[in-house]
Structures are given as structure tokens and as C-alpha cells.
Scaffold this active site. Structure first.
Site, PDB file in Angstrom:
ATOM      1  N   HIS A  52      -0.995  15.419 -27.780  1.00 41.26           N
ATOM      2  CA  HIS A  52      -1.460  14.046 -27.573  1.00 41.26           C
ATOM      3  C   HIS A  52      -2.187  13.544 -28.827  1.00 41.26           C
ATOM      4  CE1 HIS A  52      -4.192  10.896 -26.081  1.00 41.26           C
ATOM      5  NE2 HIS A  52      -3.166  10.581 -25.324  1.00 41.26           N
ATOM      6  N   ARG A  81       0.825  -1.234   0.000  1.00 40.91           N
ATOM      7  CA  ARG A  81       0.000   0.000   0.000  1.00 40.91           C
ATOM      8  C   ARG A  81       0.845   1.265   0.000  1.00 40.91           C
ATOM      9  NH1 ARG A  81      -3.696  -2.751   3.663  1.00 40.91           N
ATOM     10  NH2 ARG A  81      -5.303  -3.659   2.346  1.00 40.91           N
ATOM     11  N   GLU A 107       9.761  20.822 -22.858  1.00 43.84           N
ATOM     12  CA  GLU A 107       9.120  20.970 -21.534  1.00 43.84           C
ATOM     13  C   GLU A 107       9.783  22.100 -20.740  1.00 43.84           C
ATOM     14  OE1 GLU A 107       6.389  19.342 -20.573  1.00 43.84           O
ATOM     15  OE2 GLU A 107       6.320  17.483 -21.737  1.00 43.84           O
ATOM     16  N   HIS A 134       7.419  12.349 -27.520  1.00 42.54           N
ATOM     17  CA  HIS A 134       6.451  13.125 -26.730  1.00 42.54           C
ATOM     18  C   HIS A 134       6.816  14.616 -26.723  1.00 42.54           C
ATOM     19  CE1 HIS A 134       3.701  14.260 -23.568  1.00 42.54           C
ATOM     20  NE2 HIS A 134       4.715  14.734 -22.864  1.00 42.54           N
ATOM     21  N   ARG A 180      -2.466  23.075 -11.795  1.00 42.07           N
ATOM     22  CA  ARG A 180      -1.588  22.037 -12.366  1.00 42.07           C
ATOM     23  C   ARG A 180      -1.917  21.783 -13.842  1.00 42.07           C
ATOM     24  NH1 ARG A 180       1.129  16.795  -9.467  1.00 42.07           N
ATOM     25  NH2 ARG A 180       2.324  16.169 -11.295  1.00 42.07           N
ATOM     26  N   GLU A 197      -4.195  18.110  -9.240  1.00 45.05           N
ATOM     27  CA  GLU A 197      -4.847  18.704 -10.413  1.00 45.05           C
ATOM     28  C   GLU A 197      -6.356  18.791 -10.215  1.00 45.05           C
ATOM     29  OE1 GLU A 197      -2.774  17.426 -13.982  1.00 45.05           O
ATOM     30  OE2 GLU A 197      -4.553  17.900 -15.163  1.00 45.05           O
ATOM     31  N   LYS A 235       3.189  12.186 -10.260  1.00 45.74           N
ATOM     32  CA  LYS A 235       2.312  11.446 -11.175  1.00 45.74           C
ATOM     33  C   LYS A 235       3.030  10.168 -11.587  1.00 45.74           C
ATOM     34  CE  LYS A 235      -0.667  14.900 -13.302  1.00 45.74           C
ATOM     35  NZ  LYS A 235      -1.035  15.614 -14.539  1.00 45.74           N
ATOM     36  N   HIS A 282      -0.208  19.960 -24.647  1.00 50.43           N
ATOM     37  CA  HIS A 282      -0.339  18.510 -24.505  1.00 50.43           C
ATOM     38  C   HIS A 282      -1.621  17.954 -25.134  1.00 50.43           C
ATOM     39  CE1 HIS A 282       3.103  18.974 -21.958  1.00 50.43           C
ATOM     40  NE2 HIS A 282       3.129  17.708 -21.639  1.00 50.43           N
ATOM     41  N   ASN A 321      -0.220  21.301 -18.828  1.00 50.72           N
ATOM     42  CA  ASN A 321      -0.642  20.583 -20.034  1.00 50.72           C
ATOM     43  C   ASN A 321      -0.620  21.473 -21.277  1.00 50.72           C
ATOM     44  OD1 ASN A 321      -1.094  18.256 -18.524  1.00 50.72           O
ATOM     45  ND2 ASN A 321      -3.183  18.887 -18.010  1.00 50.72           N
ATOM     46  N   LYS A 352       7.728  24.006 -11.570  1.00 48.39           N
ATOM     47  CA  LYS A 352       6.842  22.845 -11.390  1.00 48.39           C
ATOM     48  C   LYS A 352       6.540  22.639  -9.909  1.00 48.39           C
ATOM     49  CE  LYS A 352       5.373  18.392 -12.712  1.00 48.39           C
ATOM     50  NZ  LYS A 352       5.389  17.271 -13.618  1.00 48.39           N
TER      51      LYS A 352
HETATM   52  N1  GLY Z   1       3.358  16.438 -16.618  1.00 44.84           N
HETATM   53  C1  GLY Z   1       2.254  17.147 -16.116  1.00 44.84           C
HETATM   54  C2  GLY Z   1       2.120  17.084 -14.629  1.00 44.84           C
HETATM   55  O1  GLY Z   1       2.992  16.576 -13.969  1.00 44.84           O
HETATM   56  O2  GLY Z   1       1.145  17.525 -14.119  1.00 44.84           O
END
Ligand code: GLY
Length: 376
Positions: free
Chosen positions: A251, A119, A183, A265, A240, A235, A141, A247, A244, A225
Site C-alpha cells: 500500500h 438497507r 494474490e 495493486h 483475516r 477481521e 468486503k 499489503h 494482508n 480465503k
Molecule cells: N482482501 C483482504 C480481505 O478480503 O480481507
């Protein structure tokens, strides 16, 4: 060495950025754990290049390498199961630490495995690509892909630390450096016009491997960030989501190219950011010269800035928008788009009709194919 804190209450951690971090990893690790046996997840390419250095740096620890195949297909249920089984086979405790040595694939897979083993066990991100250093290793993430799409299964699980050793970038292929740079420049476009200007002036130096430029770019990106993640970890707000930028368009481009090596990417994000700025201009939100300035900059460093360069067909607009409908950011209220008022001033737009996106993309692609200079 530069330290960037990520302030998340009891999940706070430090991003360490500098040279020689692998060689001195043991000192840093000893401050974070009492464990003596350290599983290190990596891929076969990174293992050849960097595992001996990290293992030497972890003097006094027993390093147990777990090597997965390089590339996106490793972000799968099959690899996750294998990795979880390997960790359980080592009888890890929650308080033990697993290291993720590699790019985004290794970080995402290892972080997700760490989030579900017992867990939730500790893990440390040791990013070895520019993209992982400035984006995927920071913010918690984690996840894997399924046949239905990318990153559709995962968890928010913050690392115990991030160690970004700039020496790892010395052997990174040029194309991957450029893709990671997309990025970096994104942070300037989102909210820091001065950093965008710095990027324009220093991108060539950075891509040539200049250590001072790299350190500044990675640190500035991680600071940006970290601030965004601290304000909106999961998010749930709009903050957050700003990460994007480019993106949603990107995408769709990746989906249209079958997520193949034809388009990395970061390259998709670069083209997507240029499209997002042109779309903002088409909607009267920002001046057209802002979009032109970005494409000129991307082109000046040999970065893709146009869909045509990725082999996207002139009639692809309806298909691109169909790909957007599969986007995991889609909500009952529609698909949020990150648009811009100017370079350094992005915002979330939730009321964008998809027909307007189709109309824009159709005109944009036809203009590209109609002879608008792809070299900007
Ligand atoms: N790569 C986008 C984020 O970490 O929210």
C-alpha cells in the site's frame, strides 16, 4: 465445475468455479431468486467482452445493464450515487438480485451499493479478473475510495453467490493475470507450503492460460480465503488480517506511485510480500533464503519483485513509512504487520516499531540500488 462453500450461518454461499458459467447463468440464478428483472453492473470494457454472453446465458430474465466507467476512479461517491439511483429507479426490492460483472472495482462498488439500497439487497459477484476471482469477490468486503484514501468507506456485505467463469480470463491482459497471481501465491505463503510449491511448479502454465492449472489455483485460493473468512468474517481477530500479507508494504508503494498504472495493486502486493519476508529475515524471524526463494520465483515469471522496478527512489524509506501511518489498519496500538516464520507460516506482529521498518526499508532500497540483482 468446482464448488467451494463459504460457511457463514445464514449468510453462507457457494463459489462456483469452472468454464461456461456465464452461458449457463440463468439455471444458477433461477435457483437463487424469483426476480425476473436483473440489473447487471459492469464497466464499458467488460460490457463489450462479456455482457452479450451473460445476457444470452440469462435467457428468460430481463437484463438491465448499468455501465460505469472502467478503472479505480469509479469507486467514488459520485458513481455510488449514480448506481444507487439507477437501482432505486428500477424499483428493486431487497429480495431482488443485482449482478456485479467485472473486476475488483465493479465488485466493490456494486457490493457497497447493494449493502445500502433498501438497507441491503442481494448481489452476486461475477468476477472477470484473476485478482477478483481469488480475492476481492470472496468474503464480503465492499467499498469505495475517498480523496483521503482507498477503501475508506464501505461495508461488510456478503454476496448471494460467486460465479468465477474461467473463460473470462482468456482475454485478460498478461500483466493483469500476473498481478492477480500475486494474490494466489499469497495463500501459499500465508499457510500452505504445499500450495506454494505447487505455485512454483505451475505458475508458468497457469499464466499461459492452462485451464486445469487455473481451476486448481482459483479453487485452492478460494478454499483458503473461505476458511479464513468463516473464522473471522469482520477481521475482528488476527485471522483475516493474515490476508494482508504484503499489503502494508504494498500500500505504501502504491501511495508513493500515486496509485497510478505504473504499479498495479497485485504488483505492489508482490513487491510488498518480498519486502515482508526480507523484513522478517532482518528481524531474525525467518531464514533469508525464504525471501530469496520468493523473489526468485516472482522474477522467474516476469513479476516485479523489487521496489526499484516500480520506480521507487533509493531515499524513499521515510516517505513509505509516512504512507503506512495513513493505513486504515492503523490502531491505537500501532500498525500490525504480517510477517513470516517461513514460507507457509505467516503471523500478525503487533509490536513492530516503525523506526525498525524505516531502518529496514532504507537499507533494503539502498541494497537494491547498490547493485543487488533485481533479477534475483
Ligand atoms: N482482501 C483482504 C480481505 O478480503 O480481507
Amino acid at each position: 465445475m468446482i464448488d467451494v462453500p463459504v460457511a457463514l450461518n445464514d449468510r453462507s454461499y457457494r463459489i462456483s468455479i469452472g468454464s461456461g458459467l456465464l452461458a449457463t447463468a440463468g439455471e444458477r440464478l433461477a435457483e437463487l431468486t424469483r426476480a425476473k428483472r436483473i440489473p447487471v453492473v459492469t464497466d464499458a470494457h467488460v460490457a463489450d467482452r462479456l455482457l452479450p454472453k451473460l445476457t444470452a446465458g440469462l435467457d428468460g430474465f430481463e437484463v438491465v445493464p448499468i455501465v460505469v466507467a472502467p478503472g479505480e476512479p469509479s469507486k467514488s461517491f459520485g458513481e455510488l450515487e449514480r448506481l444507487v439511483d439507477a437501482l432505486l429507479g428500477l424499483e428493486v426490492k431487497r429480495s431482488d438480485v443485482v449482478l456485479a460483472l467485472g473486476g475488483g472495482v465493479i465488485g466493490d462498488l456494486t457490493g457497497f451499493a447493494a449493502s445500502i439500497v433498501k438497507r441491503g439487497m442481494n448481489f452476486i459477484q461475477v468476477p472477470t479478473s484473476l485478482l477478483a476471482m481469488v480475492d476481492s469477490s470472496v468474503g464480503g468486503k465492499t467499498g469505495i475510495n475517498t480523496p483521503r484514501g482507498k477503501n475508506l468507506v464501505g461495508a461488510f456485505h456478503q454476496p448471494l453467490a460467486v460465479w468465477a467463469d474461467l473463460d473470462c480470463l482468456a482475454t485478460l491482459p498478461e500483466r493483469e493475470m500476473r498481478a492477480g497471481y500475486a494474490e494466489v501465491v499469497k495463500y501459499g505463503l500465508i499457510g500452505d507450503p504445499a500450495f506454494y510449491i505447487w505455485c512454483e511448479a505451475n505458475a508458468a502454465r497457469l499464466l499461459a492460460g492452462d485451464r486445469e492449472a487455473l481451476a486448481h489455483a482459483v479453487a485452492q485460493s478460494c478454499r483458503a480465503k473461505a476458511a479464513i473468512v468463516a473464522a473471522d468474517e469482520r477481521e475482528t481477530g488476527d485471522i483475516r488480517a493474515l490476508l494482508n500479507l504484503g499489503h502494508t508494504f504494498g500500500h505504501a508503494l502504491e501511495a508513493e506511485t500515486g496509485f497510478s498504472s505504473r504499479l498495479l495493486h497485485g504488483e505492489a502486493v508482490a513487491i510488498g510480500m518480498a519486502q515482508a519476508l526480507r523484513f522478517s529475515a532482518a528481524r531474525g524471524l525467518c531464514a533469508g533464503v525464504e525471501a530469496e526463494r520468493l523473489t526468485a520465483h516472482l522474477a522467474s515469471i516476469g513479476m516485479m519483485a523489487w521496489a526499484q522496478q516500480a520506480g521507487i527512489a533509493a531515499d524513499a524509506a521515510p516517505r513509505l513509512v509516512a504512507h503506512m501511518l495513513q493505513d486504515k489498519k492503523m490502531t491505537d496500538a500501532g500498525l500490525p504487520f504480517i510477517l513470516a516464520r517461513s514460507i507457509g507460516d505467516a503471523f500478525v506482529a503487533k509490536d513492530v516499531p516503525l523506526e525498525a521498518v524505516t531502518t529496514f526499508l532504507d537499507a533494503d532500497l539502498k541494497a537494491e540500488y547498490g547493485g543487488r540483482s533485481v533479477a534475483a
